[in-house]
Structures are given as C-alpha cells and as structure tokens.
Motif scaffolding. Structure first.
Motif, PDB file in Angstrom:
ATOM      1  N   SER A 445       0.334 -19.203  -3.143  1.00  0.00           N
ATOM      2  CA  SER A 445       1.812 -18.787  -2.930  1.00  0.00           C
ATOM      3  C   SER A 445       1.649 -17.319  -2.433  1.00  0.00           C
ATOM      4  N   VAL A 446       0.728 -16.856  -1.579  1.00  0.00           N
ATOM      5  CA  VAL A 446       0.685 -15.521  -1.232  1.00  0.00           C
ATOM      6  C   VAL A 446       0.599 -15.291   0.306  1.00  0.00           C
ATOM      7  N   ASN A 447       1.319 -16.295   0.942  1.00  0.00           N
ATOM      8  CA  ASN A 447       1.255 -16.261   2.433  1.00  0.00           C
ATOM      9  C   ASN A 447       1.803 -15.138   2.878  1.00  0.00           C
ATOM     10  N   ASP A 448       2.522 -14.264   2.518  1.00  0.00           N
ATOM     11  CA  ASP A 448       2.917 -13.089   3.037  1.00  0.00           C
ATOM     12  C   ASP A 448       1.957 -12.085   3.180  1.00  0.00           C
ATOM     13  N   LEU A 449       0.998 -12.044   2.117  1.00  0.00           N
ATOM     14  CA  LEU A 449      -0.147 -11.206   2.211  1.00  0.00           C
ATOM     15  C   LEU A 449      -1.247 -11.495   3.166  1.00  0.00           C
ATOM     16  N   PHE A 450      -0.943 -12.401   4.124  1.00  0.00           N
ATOM     17  CA  PHE A 450      -1.764 -12.950   5.217  1.00  0.00           C
ATOM     18  C   PHE A 450      -1.370 -12.694   6.335  1.00  0.00           C
ATOM     19  N   VAL A 609      -5.143  -3.109   5.103  1.00  0.00           N
ATOM     20  CA  VAL A 609      -6.125  -2.956   3.782  1.00  0.00           C
ATOM     21  C   VAL A 609      -5.222  -3.247   2.482  1.00  0.00           C
ATOM     22  N   PRO A 610      -4.086  -2.369   2.326  1.00  0.00           N
ATOM     23  CA  PRO A 610      -3.207  -2.689   0.952  1.00  0.00           C
ATOM     24  C   PRO A 610      -3.345  -4.261   0.597  1.00  0.00           C
ATOM     25  N   LYS A 611      -2.884  -4.913   1.675  1.00  0.00           N
ATOM     26  CA  LYS A 611      -2.597  -6.511   1.571  1.00  0.00           C
ATOM     27  C   LYS A 611      -3.903  -7.144   1.362  1.00  0.00           C
ATOM     28  N   ARG A 612      -5.042  -6.753   1.928  1.00  0.00           N
ATOM     29  CA  ARG A 612      -6.353  -7.127   1.582  1.00  0.00           C
ATOM     30  C   ARG A 612      -6.815  -6.910   0.248  1.00  0.00           C
ATOM     31  N   MET A 613      -6.660  -5.832  -0.191  1.00  0.00           N
ATOM     32  CA  MET A 613      -7.042  -5.183  -1.539  1.00  0.00           C
ATOM     33  C   MET A 613      -6.301  -6.054  -2.501  1.00  0.00           C
ATOM     34  N   LEU A 614      -4.905  -6.087  -2.406  1.00  0.00           N
ATOM     35  CA  LEU A 614      -3.979  -6.904  -3.328  1.00  0.00           C
ATOM     36  C   LEU A 614      -4.429  -8.351  -3.457  1.00  0.00           C
ATOM     37  N   THR A 615      -5.030  -8.836  -2.363  1.00  0.00           N
ATOM     38  CA  THR A 615      -5.472 -10.411  -2.253  1.00  0.00           C
ATOM     39  C   THR A 615      -6.541 -10.492  -3.047  1.00  0.00           C
ATOM     40  N   SER A 645       7.028  -2.511  -2.520  1.00  0.00           N
ATOM     41  CA  SER A 645       8.051  -3.637  -1.867  1.00  0.00           C
ATOM     42  C   SER A 645       7.310  -4.281  -0.718  1.00  0.00           C
ATOM     43  N   LYS A 646       6.666  -3.632   0.189  1.00  0.00           N
ATOM     44  CA  LYS A 646       5.804  -4.164   1.252  1.00  0.00           C
ATOM     45  C   LYS A 646       4.698  -5.251   0.984  1.00  0.00           C
ATOM     46  N   LEU A 647       4.479  -5.093  -0.581  1.00  0.00           N
ATOM     47  CA  LEU A 647       3.471  -5.958  -0.876  1.00  0.00           C
ATOM     48  C   LEU A 647       4.029  -7.221  -1.776  1.00  0.00           C
ATOM     49  N   GLY A 648       5.135  -7.373  -1.436  1.00  0.00           N
ATOM     50  CA  GLY A 648       6.092  -8.330  -2.250  1.00  0.00           C
ATOM     51  C   GLY A 648       6.371  -8.100  -3.883  1.00  0.00           C
ATOM     52  N   PHE A 649       6.404  -6.765  -4.180  1.00  0.00           N
ATOM     53  CA  PHE A 649       6.841  -6.529  -5.478  1.00  0.00           C
ATOM     54  C   PHE A 649       8.373  -6.337  -5.601  1.00  0.00           C
ATOM     55  N   LEU A 650       9.133  -6.752  -6.609  1.00  0.00           N
ATOM     56  CA  LEU A 650      10.361  -6.591  -6.865  1.00  0.00           C
ATOM     57  C   LEU A 650      10.761  -5.861  -8.177  1.00  0.00           C
ATOM     58  N   VAL A 662      10.517   5.710 -16.097  1.00  0.00           N
ATOM     59  CA  VAL A 662       9.981   4.781 -15.272  1.00  0.00           C
ATOM     60  C   VAL A 662      10.687   3.377 -15.282  1.00  0.00           C
ATOM     61  N   PHE A 663      10.372   2.824 -14.230  1.00  0.00           N
ATOM     62  CA  PHE A 663      10.771   1.361 -14.285  1.00  0.00           C
ATOM     63  C   PHE A 663       9.437   0.645 -13.930  1.00  0.00           C
ATOM     64  N   TYR A 664       9.828  -0.720 -13.683  1.00  0.00           N
ATOM     65  CA  TYR A 664       8.464  -1.704 -13.477  1.00  0.00           C
ATOM     66  C   TYR A 664       8.862  -2.655 -12.229  1.00  0.00           C
ATOM     67  N   MET A 665       7.702  -2.871 -11.428  1.00  0.00           N
ATOM     68  CA  MET A 665       7.878  -3.887 -10.445  1.00  0.00           C
ATOM     69  C   MET A 665       6.676  -4.927 -10.386  1.00  0.00           C
ATOM     70  N   GLY A 666       7.258  -6.057 -10.214  1.00  0.00           N
ATOM     71  CA  GLY A 666       6.217  -7.098 -10.371  1.00  0.00           C
ATOM     72  C   GLY A 666       6.450  -8.296  -9.295  1.00  0.00           C
ATOM     73  N   ARG A 667       5.131  -8.995  -9.273  1.00  0.00           N
ATOM     74  CA  ARG A 667       5.351 -10.243  -8.271  1.00  0.00           C
ATOM     75  C   ARG A 667       4.431 -11.244  -9.164  1.00  0.00           C
ATOM     76  N   THR A 668       4.728 -12.663  -8.562  1.00  0.00           N
ATOM     77  CA  THR A 668       4.205 -13.796  -9.376  1.00  0.00           C
ATOM     78  C   THR A 668       3.351 -14.255  -8.310  1.00  0.00           C
ATOM     79  N   PHE A 669       2.266 -15.126  -8.501  1.00  0.00           N
ATOM     80  CA  PHE A 669       1.392 -15.746  -7.671  1.00  0.00           C
ATOM     81  C   PHE A 669       0.917 -17.048  -8.322  1.00  0.00           C
TER      82      PHE A 669
END
Length: 669
Positions: A445-450, A609-615, A645-650, A662-669
């Motif tokens: 479920s990470v099609n946005d990273l591709f 590069v950021p998307k591939r690293m996160l993948t 945010s560009k990597l899908g974190f909310l 501080v606050f926290y941002m996250g994403r599920t996969f």
C-alpha cells in the motif's frame, strides 16, 4: 484497417486474416499497435517485430505500425519490421524453456521466439527470425548513439497518471507490400486472396527506406507536406562550397544562433569528456542489448530483464537461509545453501551495476535527442533495481533473524495464463518490468512512493542506497549537523560541541538500532540517511537506560549564574540532565509502532532519493511485522514538515499531547 483480434495483438494468425478477407472481399490493411506505448508511460517497447508470420505478407494490402511515442526509440521496431517485410519464409521455431519460472512472477516465457543462442546458424536471406532480426537491428542502431544530434526543447516529464487510450491514434510508419515478386500460394498450399486489379501498391523502395534512409528534400521528420524552410531550419550548405559573406549576413547569422540556442534549452555536449575515457564512457553493444531486454514487448520481457526478475524472487524467497543462520565468530564457512545465496546475490549486484553503467554511459552519448527520449525510462528502472539490491544487501548483513513468512512471495499475481497468452490487453497491468520488480518488495500500500518525476536534464550522478555500517558514523553525524536547522546547515550553532546535535538526534539509532539504518551516497560520500527502530517504545526505554547516561558522562552540566542565558548547546545538555521523560503518548504507538529519523543534504537534486530510501526502510520494517512509523518534528520546522508531507506523512493530532515544542507525523503501510 484491422488491429488484429485485440487492440494490441500478441499474434495475428493466417487463419484470422483469411477469415477477415472473406468478410471484406479484399485483403485487409493491418494497423499494428504492437510497439505502441501511449497507454503506459512507464513502458517502452524496443523488441523485434514478431507474432506475425511472413506468410501474411501476400495476404495483406500493407501494414501501418503505431510505434512508441518517443520518435528516436523506434529504430529497432522499424528496422525489424522492414526485415520482416522483405522475407518470405518464417524462421521462428518453438523453443523449450531452460529454466522454470515461478508462477508469481512469470510474465512471458521465451518459448516462442527463443533467445540469441537459439538462432539457427544458417538462415537464408529471405528467412525472418525475430532474434536474428533483433541482432542485426542492434548492430545498426549502435552507431546512431554516436551521431551528434541536439535535443529540441526541454525535457517535459510525463504526468504521473496513465493517459487514456486514444480512440484513433495517428500512424507513424507506412509499410505496404508489392505482391508482384512474392509467391501467391502459401506454405500450406492455400491460395492467397486475389487482389483488386485497381490496387497499385507502393514500390519496394519505400519499404527498403525503413532500413536505409534516403534523401527526401528538406522535409522535417513526419512532415507529409513540405513547406518553405523556416529561418531556424535552413538547408545545410556543403562544407566544400564557399559563399561570400557580408557584415549584414554575419549579424543575421549571429542572431540566428542566439535564437536557436534559446529554443534548444539543453545541456551542451562535452566532446572532450566523452572521448576522455573511452573504456568507461563508451556505450557498448552489450549495453544496447541490455537496454532492449529491459524494455522488450508488451507480452514478453527480454532475457536479461526476466533474469533480474527471477534472481530477486529467488533471493527474496530464500533469504531466511541467511537470516536464520548467522555467522559465528571463529566458525568456518557457511553451509552450501547459504553459500549459494551469497553467490547469486553477488550476481544480482553485478546485474545492478550493469544497469547503472548503462545509464551513465548513455549520458555521454553525442546523440542528445536519443538520450532525452530514453533517459526517463532507464533512470526509473535503474532506481528500482538499485533499491532491490539495497534490500538484498540488508538481508546479507544477517542482523535480524526474520521469520520464514517474511520471505514468502507477495500475493501479486496479475499476470495469469490468460494475459500471457495475449487474451487480455496489456494495459490491464501498467508498469511492465519496473512495476513487477516493485511489487516483489514486501509492501502493498505504498504506491505513492513509486511515483517519481525524472530529472529535467539528464546527468550521470549516481546515488547509491545501502545499509549503514559502523564506519559511516562520522559522515552521518556530519549530515546531521548540516541539516539540523530545519533541513539547513546548523554547524555554526554548536561550534564548541560539533557532535552534540548528532548525539541527540541520531546517536541512539546508530548505537541501539543499527539493523534498520540506511545511508545514501554519491561520488563525494554520504549525503543522506534514514534511521529507524522497529519498536519505538523499546528504543525509548533503552535510550533512557543506556544512551542518556553515556551523554551525561560525555557532556558536563552547564553552570550559569542566576539570570545568565544558556547557549543553544547548553540548553540541549541541560535537557539531558532533566528528570522529565519526554516522548510521544501511548496512543501514537498503537498505529505507528516504529520510529524514524531521516535527513538528506540540500545538494541532492534527485527527487526520487527520499522516496527510494523510505521504501527501503519500510520494506525492512514490514518484513518484521511493523505496520506504521512516526517521526518527531520540531514546531516551526516548515521545511521538515514539507519534506515528510511529500513522503505521505500526516500529523498525528491528539488532545493528550502536552509538549508544545514538538509534534509527531506518521504514516501506515
């Protein structure tokens, strides 16, 4: 006009043409979409013309081919079609598959057209064999890469969503066949359809011109109606003709050069750099063969592309052999099964390097027009193959004894027997080999990273993502210093304690969770990192027990008189001595059990590069049972918020948050 049994037909049989001819009462004209790629912007088709017997030629009025949208990439499709049009004997024969392919990844076997090794040693000039035609086309295509040619206009990246299939695409190449020199009876003894006496086929000269280009005035490519030459496209004057010049002519010439230069907007060709290192920068025939194999045909992968798919599938499926058999200190060599895994992983690494060399060598080719057409596709698949290689290197480190279920094949089985046989249109699965490789990672479920936007200007800078090693610590700390101020350089903020910010932000990851750490490097060294912990709560507890005491012994408590301000470094050190335990509330861990710290230097100009690293990070976490990850963000860091945010974190919003810094941002996969 007829496209065959499908819009994009894998095969057009003699029986179907005979049946259609009986209905039409005349030979049909084929509109062939075999090499059309306008329905999938991640695919390019460089394979040979096949699936159409040469016995069709006397039964047709002609063939219109609708090739790739990228004009310069159609050399092999047109070259092989031209060879096919001049042959009368079908040299294709059935071949047995030498290796078994897993049903989960089997897209198209080579039992129809065979491989280069299966080409018969002796073929008559009028015999057509797809692999032999491909071999001849590649030999003739290679010199085209070294013809100096500029690209007109800037590279315009295609949109990230598939375009609708046009109702009536425009033809590009016309090939009609004269039946005067061809035998009317077929090999099976059936009589060919009788052609209309009023029909006058075009001469063979047009067919042959598909291979040997002829001078046709000063027409632009694809220009059917020649118009007077525009000032920007005047006919070239032979070098041996000397014309008188005047100051006025020279001024007009200078203006013309300036106008043309503004229109081109492409990087100049550095001939000296191209010729400086012939061995490392020269595109070889083996590189072109690899290129064709990576982008073959709609229903078939090339031999080398299929090999990459097979090898990664096997290595991923048998990764448990490595992870569950950690090498003990002082012990001998691994068992034969583990040795086989490492040998095949080494071969996969060599294949990855070959794809990287193909991309690099292509950037030095003088034919910039061809480069601009090919670069987005090769750049994309190179990044995917490199990402898979990084995942295998992570397995090879044997840091985590993962369960066998983590290595089981993904449930992705879109390519079934019906599709392999050509019963379905190829747009039922988009992406081709690139998408198949992506789906072999343990992510669903990470099609946005591709979805990547290729660089506007081709370049030969290669970014390599790999697992973190202990020797990388100093460079990781350096990247942390240069990105700690909302993604910008903060080295001057802590001049007296250069490693302080690294100890605070990344040190506990490197010390307590090195098995989930990756770095990215270029020719200058490490330029980014992605550090994660599978269990964020455990990392927090271990940091309080092990890491914080180390920092207290390393940094003495600051002593200030009443009313004296603390420096930024002293404020951080004071926080180490504070008894208050700061961290996310328990609600964060329910949906985001893992945590992440990620930074990349601003000098990295590749947006993928950021998307591939996160993948890579998410693949390792997913393989070990995690389903979500979060990161801590300082209030006011707008660049960091935009980055994640560009990597899908909310943002994880909850009324129980008590910290205002501080606050926290996250994403599920």
């Amino acid at each position: 006009m007829w496209t065959g049994p499908k819009v994009i037909s894998k095969e057009i049989t003699i029986e179907s043409i005979q049946e259609l001819s009986e209905v039409l009462h005349r030979p049909p004209l084929i509109w062939d979409n075999l090499h059309a790629n306008d329905y999938d912007q991640k695919r390019l088709f460089l394979g040979p013309y096949c699936g159409r017997s040469t016995e069709l030629i006397p039964r047709l009025r002609g063939v219109l081919t609708n090739p790739n949208c990228e004009y310069e990439t159609n050399f092999v499709p047109i070259h092989t079609l031209s060879q096919w049009s001049k042959c009368t004997v079908d040299g294709k024969r059935e071949l047995n598959i030498s290796e078994s392919v897993s049903a989960d990844i089997k897209l198209e076997t080579e039992n129809e057209n065979g491989s280069v090794e299966d080409i018969p040693s002796h073929l008559s000039p009028n015999t057509y064999h797809p692999k032999n035609a491909l071999k001849l086309a590649i030999e003739d295509w290679l010199p085209e890469f070294y013809k100096a040619k500029n690209a007109f206009g800037r590279l315009i990246s295609a949109p990230l969503v598939p375009t609708p299939i046009p109702a009536c695409p425009l033809p590009v190449i016309t090939a009609c066949f004269s039946t005067a020199t061809l035998p009317t009876p077929s090999a099976s003894g059936r009589a060919s359809p009788v052609l209309d006496s009023a029909f006058q086929p075009l001469s063979n000269e047009l067919v042959n011109s598909l291979i040997t280009p002829k001078e046709v005035g000063n027409m632009e490519p694809m220009d059917c109606n020649p118009l007077p030459s525009s000032p920007k496209h005047e006919p070239c004057i032979p070098s041996n003709v000397i014309l008188p010049t005047s100051p006025k002519c020279e001024e007009e010439s200078d203006l013309l050069k300036e106008d043309t230069a503004e229109e081109m907007q492409t990087e100049p060709i550095d001939s000296s750099s191209i010729n400086g290192d012939a061995e490392g920068k020269q595109l070889l025939e083996s590189d072109v063969v690899l290129l064709v194999n990576l982008f073959y045909l709609p229903f078939e992968h090339g031999r080398q592309g299929l090999k990459i798919l097979q090898e990664f599938h096997w290595l991923k499926s048998h990764g448990y052999l490595v992870c569950q058999n950690p090498r003990k200190k002082g012990s001998g060599s691994d068992n034969p099964e583990v040795q086989e895994w490492f040998n095949r992983a080494s071969k996969f690494d060599a294949m990855t390097q070959a794809v990287g060399k193909l991309l690099m060598r292509l950037t030095f080719c003088p034919n910039r027009s061809l480069l601009y057409d090919l670069y987005p596709y090769i750049w994309d698949i190179k990044g995917v193959v490199s990402m898979l290689n990084s995942y295998l290197k992570w397995i090879a480190l044997r840091r985590v004894p993962m369960p066998v279920t983590s290595f089981m094949s993904s449930p992705f089985t879109c390519y079934k027997e019906a599709f392999m046989s050509g019963d379905q249109e190829p747009w039922s699965f988009l992406g081709g080999l690139t998408a198949e490789l992506q789906h072999l990672l343990p992510l669903e479920s990470v099609n946005d990273l591709f979805l990547y936007k290729s660089p506007e200007t081709p370049n030969n800078r290669i970014y390599t993502i790999r697992p973190y090693l202990p020797s990388d610590e100093a460079q990781v700390y350096n990247v942390c210093r240069r990105t700690c101020d909302d993604g910008m350089d903060g080295s001057e903020v802590f001049p007296e304690y250069p490693n302080l910010i690294g100890d605070k932000l990344v040190g506990h990851f490197l010390c307590l969770s090195p098995e989930y750490c990756f770095v990215v490097e270029d020719d200058t060294g490490i330029c980014g990192y992605a550090l994660a912990a599978l269990d964020a709560q455990q990392l927090k507890k271990k940091s309080e027990i092990c890491w914080i005491p180390e920092l207290l012994s390393k940094y003495p408590a600051p002593k200030k008189e009443n009313g004296e301000m603390l420096t930024p470094a002293e404020e951080i050190i004071s926080a180490f001595y504070s008894q208050q335990k700061v961290g996310p509330p328990d609600i964060v861990y329910q949906h985001h059990p893992s945590t992440l710290r990620m930074n990349i230097l601003p000098t990295v100009n590749d947006p993928s590069v950021p998307k591939r690293m996160l993948t890579c990070i998410l693949s390792t976490l997913k393989a070990n049972g995690s389903h979500g990850v979060f990161t801590e963000v300082t209030v006011g860091d707008k660049n960091i918020v935009d980055f994640f945010s560009k990597l899908g974190f909310l943002e994880i919003a909850h009324p129980g948050f008590t910290c205002d810094d501080v606050f926290y941002m996250g994403r599920t996969f």
